[in-house]
Design an enzyme around this catalytic site. Structure first.
Site, PDB file in Angstrom:
ATOM      1  N   SER A 106       0.841  -1.197   0.000  1.00 52.36           N
ATOM      2  CA  SER A 106       0.000   0.000   0.000  1.00 52.36           C
ATOM      3  C   SER A 106       0.872   1.242   0.000  1.00 52.36           C
ATOM      4  CB  SER A 106      -0.906   0.041   1.233  1.00 52.36           C
ATOM      5  OG  SER A 106      -0.177   0.456   2.381  1.00 52.36           O
ATOM      6  N   ASP A 107       0.357   2.339  -0.587  1.00 51.54           N
ATOM      7  CA  ASP A 107       0.998   3.613  -0.321  1.00 51.54           C
ATOM      8  C   ASP A 107       0.809   3.907   1.157  1.00 51.54           C
ATOM      9  OD1 ASP A 107       2.344   5.990  -0.627  1.00 51.54           O
ATOM     10  OD2 ASP A 107       1.188   6.638  -2.365  1.00 51.54           O
ATOM     11  N   TRP A 108       1.657   4.738   1.699  1.00 48.66           N
ATOM     12  CA  TRP A 108       1.693   4.970   3.149  1.00 48.66           C
ATOM     13  C   TRP A 108       0.421   5.692   3.608  1.00 48.66           C
ATOM     14  CZ3 TRP A 108       5.241   2.308   1.261  1.00 48.66           C
ATOM     15  CH2 TRP A 108       6.335   1.835   1.982  1.00 48.66           C
ATOM     16  N   GLY A 109      -0.480   4.924   4.205  1.00 52.35           N
ATOM     17  CA  GLY A 109      -1.770   5.469   4.621  1.00 52.35           C
ATOM     18  C   GLY A 109      -2.866   5.225   3.602  1.00 52.35           C
ATOM     19  N   GLY A 110      -2.621   4.352   2.639  1.00 56.04           N
ATOM     20  CA  GLY A 110      -3.589   4.111   1.573  1.00 56.04           C
ATOM     21  C   GLY A 110      -4.659   3.087   1.892  1.00 56.04           C
TER      22      GLY A 110
END
Length: 745
Positions: free
Chosen positions: A242-246
């Site tokens: 995941s993108d960071w916080g996605g």
């Protein structure tokens, strides 16, 4: 000795199942979410390490504290600052992409990383997207052909590339929640091809899910993207990060093909794929099998990287900051620079005739490596254009630098992204630790922050205008008394950055006013730019020479000087259209960009040059454009049907000038009387040819059947209709030199 890859794969899969069978649920869960900001959890009992990741596309990012958005404060994490993906793509040279990949991979491994979060390969839909400098092109074919060798170069070093951001990451405004409505054909023809090539041709070991939603579902929880397309259709068996916080929802993320959740918060056990998932499994709401599938993918990547298994001792150690890496960086920078205009052979300058050189503009002396968001680099060094010019000319030439325009200082205290920027109490002991909030609260904070940023920009305009009065006067006076004057302007990472989009396409800091005034006193002014996205140039008809450089890395200044003085013949070409004004762009016409909530990509396939072609709008500089200090001719086009429905093209390129030079010959296909709506023409192949003066080369290009195809939504497949297709070969999308007709039976 031939390696039995099929047998090795079977052995690896057996080893994976053995390890999986020994693991407890807690151990499995520890592997599928972050245990530090850039590291996943480990299973020490079984010798399974955590996966260490790092940004990004322009080099390996500095070390951060494990649980705070603060630099670790080391003095051993400076690295080679590599050209941006936009600069790399401007070389139109897949070999240089491979060479840069090798450097990036070696430096990531040398810093002890397992995954480098690169390259960025999203399509540039609007010139205002704040993250465009991290991406390659508005064209899927060009993006794919640069991305694939880059990935291969990275992974030769036992480091996984992580191509990003899948998919259609086209704006930074409302980037965590914006919902993009995109039809299936547009996805498959425009936004998917580079990712498909990265997976099937580049064999990328990992891929990053984007922040945004596509058709109602977050990309990191999107079964259509991650299950149906990525896994089932493309056969991807690597890791989805995941993108960071996605990630926003536990069940949705658990039950789709996302393998590793990373975020910006330090409460690692509260990540969606941590304790919340464990509770859901205990309640019988989610099967433990979904966790097993994720762990298998992670272990498979670990075997490929020699992190575990019998080959662990043979893993490459990598290295960073070597002279060879600096040489590659210089060569890419040299090839990336784009000569947009050169009337009266204004360039190159003759160094022996210049005793007094005036250099005007803040970008002549500015450092760009330390900004832009997750693309920022703690560079070993960075040579700015002013230093490059001085190093080249030496002490017998007087080089006077004048700032020219005012750039407000931006205080940088920690990681520059909007989440970290939301920290407002630097005296608090919890500084650097972000507070977890629900989506609506977090999005509201993001919106307030953006409104405050825009308000501050308006206040800055008055300050800039006042301070520019004296700076303009100084620059104009200095320009009158010099053998040559070079203006170095453009953008910087206060404007080109992750986390927000540009508000317009104009040059900031009143640069247009200064350029107009300078051209009044110096018709021979050399206008040069550094930036990450197109800018309007209302004075371009008055300027004789315009040179464009994307953020080209640590050797920018040396490459800049060598191009200006003719040691290097420029060969870069635009990978995106430069409009005359933003109002000419499709996103300006339909208003579907930079808005909150949702956008509809109603232009479909008509992005970039496809839109300008269809609407017959003349750009300032077209896709594929780039001049040389020599001239090339094209001749002798011949087309021949090959086996199946492939078409073989041959033609000759000749260097007619007096300098060694390189030309990018571009091949476009234009369907004649298509059965469905199709763009006027589309890039399908290109080749870069280097020629000595007076020399020629016969070029051979084979167009495959799939190059003639479009995506049929009813059949869910690509179709190449029988019929006639015009083959266009030229030096740019508008400078077509040869034409022929190919007929598919």
């Amino acid at each position: 000795m031939k390696v039995d890859t099929k047998n090795n794969t079977k052995k690896t899969e057996k080893e994976i199942e053995k390890l999986l069978g020994k693991m407890t649920l807690d151990e499995k869960l520890s592997m599928i979410h972050g245990a530090a900001f850039f590291k996943s959890g480990s299973v020490e009992r079984l010798g399974i390490p955590g996966i260490v990741t790092s940004d990004g596309p322009m080099g390996v990012r500095e070390e951060f504290m494990s649980d705070r958005w603060f630099s670790a404060g080391n003095n051993d994490d400076n690295v080679s600052y590599l050209p941006s993906n936009s600069a790399l793509a401007s070389t139109w040279n897949p070999y240089m992409a491979y060479e840069m990949g090798k450097v990036l991979g070696a430096e990531a491994r040398g810093r002890g990383k397992d995954v480098i979060l690169a390259p960025g390969i999203n399509i540039k839909r609007s010139p205002l997207c704040g993250r465009n400098f991290e991406y390659m092109s508005e064209d899927p074919k060009l993006t794919a052909t640069i991305a694939v060798p880059l990935i291969k170069g990275v992974q030769e070093n036992d480091v996984a590339a992580c191509v990003k951001h899948f998919a259609a990451n086209v704006q930074e405004t409302d980037r965590l929640m914006v919902d993009e409505e995109i039809d299936e054909r547009t996805l498959y023809e425009l936004y998917f091809p580079a990712f498909k090539a990265a997976v099937q041709e580049g064999k990328s070991y990992s891929i990053m899910g984007a922040y945004n939603k596509v058709n109602g579902y977050h990309c990191c929880e999107n079964k259509m993207l991650l299950d149906r397309v990525l896994r089932d259709e493309w056969g991807f068996d690597g890791v989805v990060i995941s993108d960071w916080g996605g990630v926003h929802k536990t069940k949705e993320a658990a039950e789709c093909s996302l393998d590793l959740e990373m975020s910006v918060f330090s409460d690692f056990e509260n990540y969606n794929l941590a304790n919340p998932l464990k509770e859901a499994i205990k309640k019988g709401e989610i099967s433990e099998e979904v966790v097993d599938a994720k762990v298998r993918n992670l272990l498979r990547m670990m075997y490929r990287l020699k992190m575990i298994g019998k080959e662990k001792s043979a893993r490459k150690p990598g290295t960073y900051n070597t002279p060879a890496h600096r040489e590659v960086t210089l060569r890419i920078a040299e090839e990336s620079m784009i000569l947009l205009k050169n009337e009266n052979q204004c360039l190159p300058l003759n160094a022996s005739k210049i005793k007094k050189l005036v250099v005007i503009g803040q970008n002549a002396a500015k450092i760009h490596s330390n900004g832009g968001g997750s693309g920022e680099i703690k560079a070993l060094y960075e040579i700015c254009p002013l230093m490059g010019l001085k190093c080249y000319l030496g002490g017998n030439t007087q080089v006077r630098y004048v700032k020219g325009y005012y750039v407000p200082d931006k205080l940088k205290t920690f990681d520059h992204n909007w989440q970290a920027d939301s920290l407002d109490d630097l005296s608090n002991s919890d500084v650097g630790m972000l507070t977890r909030e629900d989506d609506s609260t977090q999005n509201a904070a993001h919106r307030r922050g953006e409104e405050e940023r825009l308000a501050n920009l308006e206040k800055e305009k008055e300050e800039i205008h006042e301070k520019n009065k004296a700076l303009f006067a100084e620059a104009i006076e200095a320009a009158k008394d010099a053998d040559a004057v070079i203006f170095v302007g453009g953008l910087n990472h206060d404007i080109d950055s992750e986390g927000f989009d540009r508000t317009d396409m104009k040059l900031p800091y009143e640069q247009d006013m200064l350029i107009e005034a300078l051209l009044e006193v110096r018709k021979d002014l050399i206008v040069t730019f550094i930036g990450g996205s197109p800018v309007e140039m209302p004075w371009k008809d008055k300027a004789q020479a315009i040179l464009w450089s994307y953020y080209a890395g640590m050797e920018t200044g040396n490459a800049f000087a060598k191009v200006i003085f003719g040691d290097i013949n420029p060969s870069g070409k635009l990978t995106e259209t430069f409009p005359n004004q933003y109002e000419d762009c499709v996103t300006a016409k339909n208003g579907q960009f930079g808005v909150w909530g949702s956008i509809k990509l109603e232009e479909g396939l008509y992005c970039g040059y496809r839109y300008f072609d269809r609407q017959r709008i003349a750009p300032a500089f077209c896709f594929g454009h780039g001049l040389s200090y020599t001239q090339f001719t094209y001749s002798g086009l011949a087309l021949k049907a090959e086996k199946g429905r492939d078409v073989k093209l041959t033609f000759t390129v000749k260097n007619m000038g007096k300098r060694m030079g390189a030309e990018v010959a571009q091949v476009y296909i234009a369907p004649i009387m298509p059965k469905v709506d199709r763009p006027n023409k589309e890039l399908k192949a290109y080749t870069k040819v280097e020629l000595a003066p007076g020399r020629s080369k016969k070029v051979t290009v084979t167009l495959k059947e799939e190059d003639f195809a479009y995506f049929d939504e009813s059949l869910h497949n690509f179709i190449a209709d029988a019929g006639d297709y015009e083959i266009l070969i030229g030096a740019s999308s508008e400078d077509i030199r040869l034409k022929g007709i190919a007929t598919l039976s």
